[in-house]
Design a protein around this motif. Structure first.
Motif, short mmCIF file in Angstrom:
data_model
loop_
_atom_site.label_atom_id
_atom_site.label_comp_id
_atom_site.label_asym_id
_atom_site.label_seq_id
_atom_site.Cartn_x
_atom_site.Cartn_y
_atom_site.Cartn_z
N LYS A 2 97.01 13.98 55.32
CA LYS A 2 96.39 12.66 55.36
C LYS A 2 95.72 12.41 56.71
O LYS A 2 94.65 11.81 56.79
CB LYS A 2 97.42 11.57 55.08
CG LYS A 2 97.93 11.56 53.67
CD LYS A 2 98.94 10.46 53.47
CE LYS A 2 99.50 10.50 52.06
NZ LYS A 2 100.50 9.45 51.84
N LEU A 3 96.37 12.87 57.78
CA LEU A 3 95.81 12.70 59.11
C LEU A 3 94.50 13.48 59.27
O LEU A 3 93.54 12.98 59.86
CB LEU A 3 96.83 13.13 60.17
CG LEU A 3 96.41 12.94 61.62
CD1 LEU A 3 96.14 11.47 61.91
CD2 LEU A 3 97.47 13.47 62.54
N THR A 4 94.46 14.67 58.72
CA THR A 4 93.25 15.49 58.78
C THR A 4 92.10 14.81 58.04
O THR A 4 90.97 14.77 58.54
CB THR A 4 93.51 16.88 58.16
OG1 THR A 4 94.62 17.49 58.83
CG2 THR A 4 92.30 17.76 58.28
N ILE A 5 92.38 14.25 56.89
CA ILE A 5 91.34 13.56 56.12
C ILE A 5 90.87 12.32 56.88
O ILE A 5 89.67 12.07 56.98
CB ILE A 5 91.87 13.18 54.72
CG1 ILE A 5 92.10 14.45 53.89
CG2 ILE A 5 90.90 12.25 54.01
CD1 ILE A 5 92.78 14.21 52.57
N LEU A 6 91.79 11.57 57.44
CA LEU A 6 91.44 10.38 58.21
C LEU A 6 90.56 10.74 59.41
O LEU A 6 89.52 10.11 59.64
CB LEU A 6 92.69 9.65 58.67
CG LEU A 6 92.44 8.41 59.54
CD1 LEU A 6 91.73 7.33 58.74
CD2 LEU A 6 93.74 7.90 60.09
N LEU A 7 90.95 11.74 60.16
CA LEU A 7 90.17 12.16 61.33
C LEU A 7 88.79 12.68 60.92
O LEU A 7 87.79 12.42 61.59
CB LEU A 7 90.92 13.21 62.14
CG LEU A 7 92.14 12.70 62.90
CD1 LEU A 7 92.90 13.85 63.55
CD2 LEU A 7 91.75 11.66 63.92
N SER A 8 88.73 13.40 59.81
CA SER A 8 87.44 13.89 59.31
C SER A 8 86.52 12.74 58.93
O SER A 8 85.33 12.76 59.24
CB SER A 8 87.65 14.80 58.10
OG SER A 8 88.39 15.93 58.45
N LEU A 9 87.07 11.73 58.28
CA LEU A 9 86.26 10.57 57.91
C LEU A 9 85.76 9.82 59.14
O LEU A 9 84.62 9.36 59.18
CB LEU A 9 87.06 9.63 57.01
CG LEU A 9 87.29 10.12 55.58
CD1 LEU A 9 88.22 9.17 54.84
CD2 LEU A 9 85.97 10.24 54.84
N ILE A 10 86.59 9.70 60.15
CA ILE A 10 86.18 9.03 61.38
C ILE A 10 85.05 9.80 62.06
O ILE A 10 84.06 9.22 62.50
CB ILE A 10 87.38 8.85 62.33
CG1 ILE A 10 88.35 7.82 61.73
CG2 ILE A 10 86.93 8.41 63.72
CD1 ILE A 10 89.66 7.70 62.48
N VAL A 11 85.17 11.10 62.14
CA VAL A 11 84.13 11.93 62.76
C VAL A 11 82.82 11.83 61.99
O VAL A 11 81.75 11.68 62.57
CB VAL A 11 84.60 13.40 62.89
CG1 VAL A 11 83.46 14.32 63.27
CG2 VAL A 11 85.74 13.50 63.89
N ILE A 12 82.89 11.90 60.68
CA ILE A 12 81.68 11.81 59.85
C ILE A 12 81.03 10.45 60.00
O ILE A 12 79.81 10.33 60.13
CB ILE A 12 82.02 12.11 58.38
CG1 ILE A 12 82.38 13.60 58.22
CG2 ILE A 12 80.86 11.75 57.46
CD1 ILE A 12 82.96 13.95 56.86
N THR A 13 81.83 9.40 60.01
CA THR A 13 81.30 8.04 60.16
C THR A 13 80.59 7.88 61.50
O THR A 13 79.51 7.29 61.57
CB THR A 13 82.43 7.00 60.04
OG1 THR A 13 83.10 7.17 58.80
CG2 THR A 13 81.90 5.59 60.14
N GLN A 14 81.16 8.40 62.55
CA GLN A 14 80.53 8.31 63.87
C GLN A 14 79.25 9.14 63.94
O GLN A 14 78.30 8.75 64.61
CB GLN A 14 81.51 8.76 64.96
CG GLN A 14 82.65 7.81 65.18
CD GLN A 14 82.17 6.45 65.63
OE1 GLN A 14 81.30 6.33 66.47
NE2 GLN A 14 82.72 5.40 65.04
N ALA A 15 79.22 10.25 63.27
CA ALA A 15 78.01 11.09 63.27
C ALA A 15 76.87 10.39 62.53
O ALA A 15 75.71 10.51 62.92
CB ALA A 15 78.32 12.44 62.62
N ILE A 16 77.18 9.64 61.49
CA ILE A 16 76.16 8.94 60.72
C ILE A 16 75.66 7.71 61.48
O ILE A 16 74.51 7.32 61.37
CB ILE A 16 76.72 8.54 59.34
CG1 ILE A 16 76.97 9.79 58.51
CG2 ILE A 16 75.77 7.61 58.61
CD1 ILE A 16 77.69 9.53 57.21
#
Length: 73
Positions: A2-16
């Motif tokens: 769950k932590l990996t998915i959360l961190l991935s979503l945060i990184v993707i959101t910041q990149a967009i």
């Protein structure tokens, strides 16, 4: 997991969330005792922004003074 998915979503959101035209657009405007609808028209003429509003809800006949020097919209 769950932590990996959360961190991935945060990184993707910041990149967009990169700076777009609306965040970096600058506009100079100096209008004294102008009606709101004149100010809006001037902003629309000098930029790529368009405003949608109801004259029943917004007093477009109100006089305002605006002075902005290369300010962000």
């Amino acid at each position: 997991m769950k932590l990996t998915i959360l961190l991935s979503l945060i990184v993707i959101t910041q990149a967009i969330a990169v700076s777009s035209y609306s965040q970096t657009a600058k506009l100079s405007l100096d209008m004294q005792n102008a009606k709101v609808k004149e100010v809006i028209s001037k902003i629309e003429d000098e930029s790529e922004f368009y405003f949608l509003f109801s004259s029943k809800l917004v007093d477009v006949e109100k006089s305002v003074s605006v002075k902005a020097d290369q300010s962000g919209i």
